[in-house]
Design a protein around this motif. Structure first.
Motif, PDB file in Angstrom:
ATOM      1  N   ASP A 211       0.826  -1.212   0.000  1.00  0.00           N
ATOM      2  CA  ASP A 211       0.000   0.000   0.000  1.00  0.00           C
ATOM      3  C   ASP A 211       0.859   1.261   0.000  1.00  0.00           C
ATOM      4  O   ASP A 211       0.516   2.259  -0.641  1.00  0.00           O
ATOM      5  N   GLY A 212       1.953   1.235   0.745  1.00  0.00           N
ATOM      6  CA  GLY A 212       2.831   2.404   0.767  1.00  0.00           C
ATOM      7  C   GLY A 212       3.457   2.679  -0.590  1.00  0.00           C
ATOM      8  O   GLY A 212       3.591   3.843  -0.998  1.00  0.00           O
ATOM      9  N   PHE A 218       6.902   5.974  -0.738  1.00  0.00           N
ATOM     10  CA  PHE A 218       8.314   5.614  -0.878  1.00  0.00           C
ATOM     11  C   PHE A 218       8.441   4.773  -2.144  1.00  0.00           C
ATOM     12  O   PHE A 218       7.433   4.415  -2.768  1.00  0.00           O
ATOM     13  N   THR A 219       9.667   4.492  -2.533  1.00  0.00           N
ATOM     14  CA  THR A 219       9.915   3.751  -3.774  1.00  0.00           C
ATOM     15  C   THR A 219      10.623   2.431  -3.475  1.00  0.00           C
ATOM     16  O   THR A 219      11.153   2.223  -2.369  1.00  0.00           O
ATOM     17  N   GLU A 220      10.654   1.558  -4.477  1.00  0.00           N
ATOM     18  CA  GLU A 220      11.379   0.301  -4.340  1.00  0.00           C
ATOM     19  C   GLU A 220      12.857   0.551  -4.056  1.00  0.00           C
ATOM     20  O   GLU A 220      13.482  -0.174  -3.269  1.00  0.00           O
ATOM     21  N   GLY A 242      15.144  -7.236 -16.008  1.00  0.00           N
ATOM     22  CA  GLY A 242      14.280  -6.447 -16.884  1.00  0.00           C
ATOM     23  C   GLY A 242      12.799  -6.666 -16.685  1.00  0.00           C
ATOM     24  O   GLY A 242      11.984  -6.215 -17.505  1.00  0.00           O
ATOM     25  N   LEU A 243      12.408  -7.328 -15.595  1.00  0.00           N
ATOM     26  CA  LEU A 243      10.983  -7.580 -15.334  1.00  0.00           C
ATOM     27  C   LEU A 243      10.256  -6.254 -15.149  1.00  0.00           C
ATOM     28  O   LEU A 243      10.787  -5.314 -14.555  1.00  0.00           O
ATOM     29  N   ASP A 244       9.005  -6.170 -15.643  1.00  0.00           N
ATOM     30  CA  ASP A 244       8.282  -4.903 -15.535  1.00  0.00           C
ATOM     31  C   ASP A 244       8.034  -4.577 -14.067  1.00  0.00           C
ATOM     32  O   ASP A 244       7.956  -5.471 -13.212  1.00  0.00           O
ATOM     33  N   PRO A 245       7.949  -3.279 -13.723  1.00  0.00           N
ATOM     34  CA  PRO A 245       7.946  -2.843 -12.322  1.00  0.00           C
ATOM     35  C   PRO A 245       6.864  -3.485 -11.453  1.00  0.00           C
ATOM     36  O   PRO A 245       7.115  -3.825 -10.302  1.00  0.00           O
ATOM     37  N   THR A 246       5.643  -3.630 -11.999  1.00  0.00           N
ATOM     38  CA  THR A 246       4.557  -4.187 -11.180  1.00  0.00           C
ATOM     39  C   THR A 246       4.832  -5.637 -10.826  1.00  0.00           C
ATOM     40  O   THR A 246       4.692  -6.046  -9.667  1.00  0.00           O
ATOM     41  N   ARG A 247       5.246  -6.437 -11.807  1.00  0.00           N
ATOM     42  CA  ARG A 247       5.551  -7.854 -11.530  1.00  0.00           C
ATOM     43  C   ARG A 247       6.763  -7.969 -10.598  1.00  0.00           C
ATOM     44  O   ARG A 247       6.807  -8.832  -9.720  1.00  0.00           O
ATOM     45  N   ARG A 311       7.966   6.640   7.145  1.00  0.00           N
ATOM     46  CA  ARG A 311       7.664   6.980   5.760  1.00  0.00           C
ATOM     47  C   ARG A 311       6.202   6.777   5.385  1.00  0.00           C
ATOM     48  O   ARG A 311       5.749   7.312   4.367  1.00  0.00           O
ATOM     49  N   MET A 312       5.466   6.012   6.193  1.00  0.00           N
ATOM     50  CA  MET A 312       4.067   5.747   5.843  1.00  0.00           C
ATOM     51  C   MET A 312       3.122   6.269   6.926  1.00  0.00           C
ATOM     52  O   MET A 312       2.316   7.157   6.686  1.00  0.00           O
ATOM     53  N   TYR A 313       3.217   5.731   8.142  1.00  0.00           N
ATOM     54  CA  TYR A 313       2.277   6.102   9.192  1.00  0.00           C
ATOM     55  C   TYR A 313       2.427   7.560   9.619  1.00  0.00           C
ATOM     56  O   TYR A 313       1.474   8.160  10.117  1.00  0.00           O
TER      57      TYR A 313
END
Length: 386
Positions: A211-212, A218-220, A242-247, A311-313
């Motif tokens: 969810d964050g 934040f980012t990967e 090279g896997l797409d970001p969502t997968r 970074r989230m709460y």
């Protein structure tokens, strides 16, 4: 059906229900408890109660993917069944406690709970675990013979103690239930209830990362230095360059999920093999929980939680929303207490019959804490126009 371990809760040894009922011909006591929880009004309301993000947060296409209390509860139940099954425990009881563990949460997640706890301090306090017990023993009113769901002792014990023994002053809602039926609050809960508690940790640590990221808090790349998470992304990159970001995100985070579940199972198997408990009461009498993370993974999870906290709460957008919904709760509760006629007729009539202010406050609490996010927002708009 696979035989249960000797330290598991055995269906034929249940301590039964407060109001005696005939046994089902085809369901165990905890299958019946599970079904009663699923069919309860409080369970359905979890659909529109949120974890971190309020229901109307953000763009609709993104907000639709955030976890609610209901989807979180389903995830916890799935994890609990997996762990319980691997350990020879009663999967039905573990699932039942998991499905019930968040029934007492008010609207707006932990922010709503904090606001109500402060408002209820003069009237005996507020705790969502205690409120869950009040819901399943009093507030669900569907059956002809009794209030509540008439759950078994083991299910009530699990709701009360899944986070460990309860000591010190009791929230009034828990004290009321315990006075009616002693839940042995000083002892550990069954291993099945302990599984539900750990499954809660596994589920929210996993999905809060999802969810964050989706909320772009934040980012990967910022997760790369965190224990467990960084190596999971590195493993995916090595296997699927090279896997797409969502997968890539899903592949990495499902590995994080697997590490937590496998660690809990391995630790419990080792401890159970060494201690050789022969009955569930030996689990209850132990010095601490039998179901837990290993010390190294626990430290790693603390680092992940610390990151999520900052970074989230405590993200500026989340803090701003927390302030907004806290004001809503702080407006609604005193208003209903002073003007019970603002509540629906059934609630108004019940309040009118009470001379004691504490009892009225507890009734108002039942009403407000049962609200969904969207209903609380709509009520605030109706009453205050802002």
């Amino acid at each position: 059906m696979t035989a249960l371990a000797p330290y598991a809760c055995q269906p034929d040894q249940s301590r039964g229900r407060l109001y005696a009922e005939k046994l089902s011909t085809f369901r165990s006591p905890w299958q019946r408890d599970r079904d009663r929880i699923i069919h309860s009004s409080a369970f359905r309301r979890l659909k529109h109660k949120t974890q971190v993000f309020v229901e109307h947060d953000g763009e609709a296409w993104r907000g639709d993917y955030f976890r609610t209390r209901l989807t979180h509860t389903i995830e916890v139940a799935q994890v609990a069944r997996t762990i319980a099954g691997a350990l020879g425990l009663n999967t039905d009881l573990a699932e039942t406690v998991a499905l019930a563990h968040d029934l007492g949460h008010p609207p707006f997640g932990h922010t709503g709970e904090d606001a109500l706890a402060a408002l209820m301090e003069p009237y005996g306090g507020f705790d969502h675990n205690a409120q869950a017990l009040r819901i399943v023993t009093r507030l669900e009113r569907h059956y002809a013979d009794y209030d509540g769901l008439n759950l078994t002792w083991e299910s009530l014990e699990g709701i009360a103690k899944h986070n460990g023994p309860v000591t010190g002053p009791l929230p009034y809602a828990l004290a009321e239930v315990n006075a009616t039926w002693d839940l042995e609050l000083h002892s550990n809960a069954s291993a099945e209830a302990q599984v539900a508690a750990v499954a809660d940790d596994v589920a929210y640590n996993h999905h809060d990362l999802h969810d964050g990221l989706r909320a772009e808090l934040f980012t990967e790349a910022e997760l790369a230095d965190l224990p467990v998470i960084g190596p999971a992304f590195a493993e995916v990159d090595a296997l699927y360059p090279g896997l797409d970001p969502t997968r890539r995100r899903y592949e990495a985070l499902r590995r994080v999920f697997g590490v937590m579940v496998e660690d809990v199972i391995a630790v419990a198997q080792n401890r159970l093999a060494g201690l050789q408990p022969r009955h569930v009461d030996e689990i209850r009498a132990m010095d601490g929980p039998i179901i837990r993370f290993s010390k190294p993974l626990y430290q790693n999870i603390k680092a992940i939680k610390a990151f999520l906290f900052q970074r989230m709460y405590r993200a500026p957008s989340v803090v701003l929303e927390r302030e907004s919904v806290t004001r809503m709760v702080n407006d609604l509760f005193p208003h209903y207490l002073a003007h019970p006629e603002s509540m629906p007729e059934q609630w108004h009539q019940s309040a009118r019959a009470l001379d004691d202010e504490t009892e009225r406050a507890r009734l108002v609490l039942d009403y407000v804490s049962g609200m969904t996010d969207r209903y609380a927002i709509a009520e605030h708009q109706r009453l205050f126009g802002r």
